[in-house]
Design a protein around this motif. Structure first.
Motif: not given
Ligand code: SAM
Ligand code: SF4
Length: 354
Positions: A52-55, A94-98, A121-125, A145-147, A184-188, A213-220
């Motif tokens: 939801t914070y992306c697309m 990406g997007g999802e590089p895989m 690589m950064t991936t959703n796994g 991996v983003s989780l 692991v990358n996590a956005v709260l 943890f990554i602060e949510q950014m205005p990039l959605d």
């Protein structure tokens, strides 16, 4: 960071075209003395999740196929970056590089470049469980991996897909394939998964993963970011501090965006990337290439340089390298999210490459 003394100071926040002449160096220097050595390459803007914070739920208008760089074009640009511009680290995203066809083949071509770059690589796994070994064999060094939660219902609410078991299986397959450390990358998000800071850290410590943890950014893509709803680095540290004892990490931070803490005396650790409230732009070492061949000096740039047209018009390597250098020379001091008049970039995170 390797800094270059350019002999003149710039005032942080100064906008506009640099007035000073660029020094005669092949590297990707900017007017603030930073040198970009870390290349983020977006392999596709497509994705199989809908965080939801992306697309938005319906996805986005994906780039037309003919606009996406071919493997040959991508490898040529990465070769120029590594051989000529001093890039030492390449992160596929990406997007999802895989979702990129022939990914393992691309990885082996990248790791065959000289000098060999470190490749991650950064991936959703999703699908990683089946592909981790092949990617490791192709030379991939590491994986992020983003989780954002370890709760299945919350995962589905955030990503709009019921795929938590596949992601967890992908992470353990990556660890077993030697893609270590698995990060692991996590956005709260407030009211959605802000109860997940402690469970996420407990899970990652138990599994030997390094959580950031990554602060949510205005990039959605939907422009729905709201500063008041963002869970800040201070809040995250407060929540973790109630369950764990955090002490400053002994190693230097360097150009790394995460501030790290040892958890309960170590060896486990946790990082917090305060992209908005604790910007790390002064130490930024990144340059970015989008899937359609635009080079950007920052996630938040409002301009970018179209290298694809140069490639397709038959430009020699040195002309492409010069265009890339000029783009980086124009890099601003920082992202300006906290300044009046900030305008979100036109491209969303998924089309830039996070
Ligand atoms: N699809 C892959 C994934 O999710 O890991 C790679 C691309 S994704 C854009 C890269 C990273 O950006 C993910 O860790 C994701 O959580 C993060 N991200 C996406 N939108 C973000 C936002 N608005 N603020 C902060 N991080 C965001
Ligand atoms: Fe896809 Fe990654 Fe964006 Fe989630 S954050 S929608 S996985 S690109």
């Amino acid at each position: 960071m390797t800094a270059v003394d350019l002999g003149f100071p710039r005032v942080p926040g100064t906008r506009g075209v640099p007035s000073a002449p660029r020094p005669d160096t092949p590297k990707l220097v900017d007017t603030f003395g930073r040198v970009a050595t870390d290349l983020r390459v977006s392999l596709t803007d497509k994705c199989n999740l809908r965080c939801t914070y992306c697309m938005p739920a319906e996805g986005l208008d994906w780039m037309p196929g003919e606009q996406v760089l071919s493997d040959e074009e991508l490898i040529r640009l990465m070769r120029i970056a590594v051989e000529t511009l001093g890039v030492t680290d390449i992160r596929l995203t990406g997007g999802e590089p895989m979702l990129r066809p022939g990914l393992a083949g691309l990885v082996s071509q990248i790791t065959a470049l000289t000098p060999r770059p470190r490749v991650s690589m950064t991936t959703n796994g999703i699908g990683l469980a089946k592909r981790a070994v092949a990617l490791a064999e192709a030379g991939l060094d590491r994986i992020n991996v983003s989780l954002d939660t370890v709760d299945r219902e919350t995962f589905e609410k955030i990503t709009r897909r019921d795929r938590l078991p596949q992601v967890l299986a992908g992470m353990s397959a990556a660890r077993d394939a030697g893609l270590n450390p698995v990060k692991v990358n996590a956005v709260l998000m407030r009211g959605i998964n802000d109860d997940q800071a402690v469970p996420l850290l407990s899970y990652c410590l138990e599994q030997g993963y390094h959580l950031r943890f990554i602060e949510q950014m205005p990039l959605d893509a939907q422009h729905g970011w709201d500063r008041g709803q963002m869970i800040t680095a201070d809040e995250i540290l407060g929540m973790l501090g109630e369950a764990f004892t955090l002490s400053p990490f002994p190693a230097k931070r360097g150009g790394a965006p995460a501030e790290r803490w040892l958890v309960d005396g170590g060896p486990g650790d946790v990082g917090v990337i305060g992209s908005v409230t604790r910007p790390f732009c002064a130490a930024c070492e990144r340059t970015r290439l989008t899937a359609d061949g635009a080079v950007r000096s920052c996630l938040f740039s409002n301009d970018e340089t179209d290298l694809r047209s140069l490639l397709r018009s038959g430009a020699p390597d040195e002309e492409v390298a010069d265009a890339w250098r000029a783009t980086m020379w124009g890099k601003l001091a920082g992202h300006e999210i906290n300044e009046a008049g900030f305008a979100q970039p036109i491209r969303p995170m998924s089309a830039i490459g996070g």
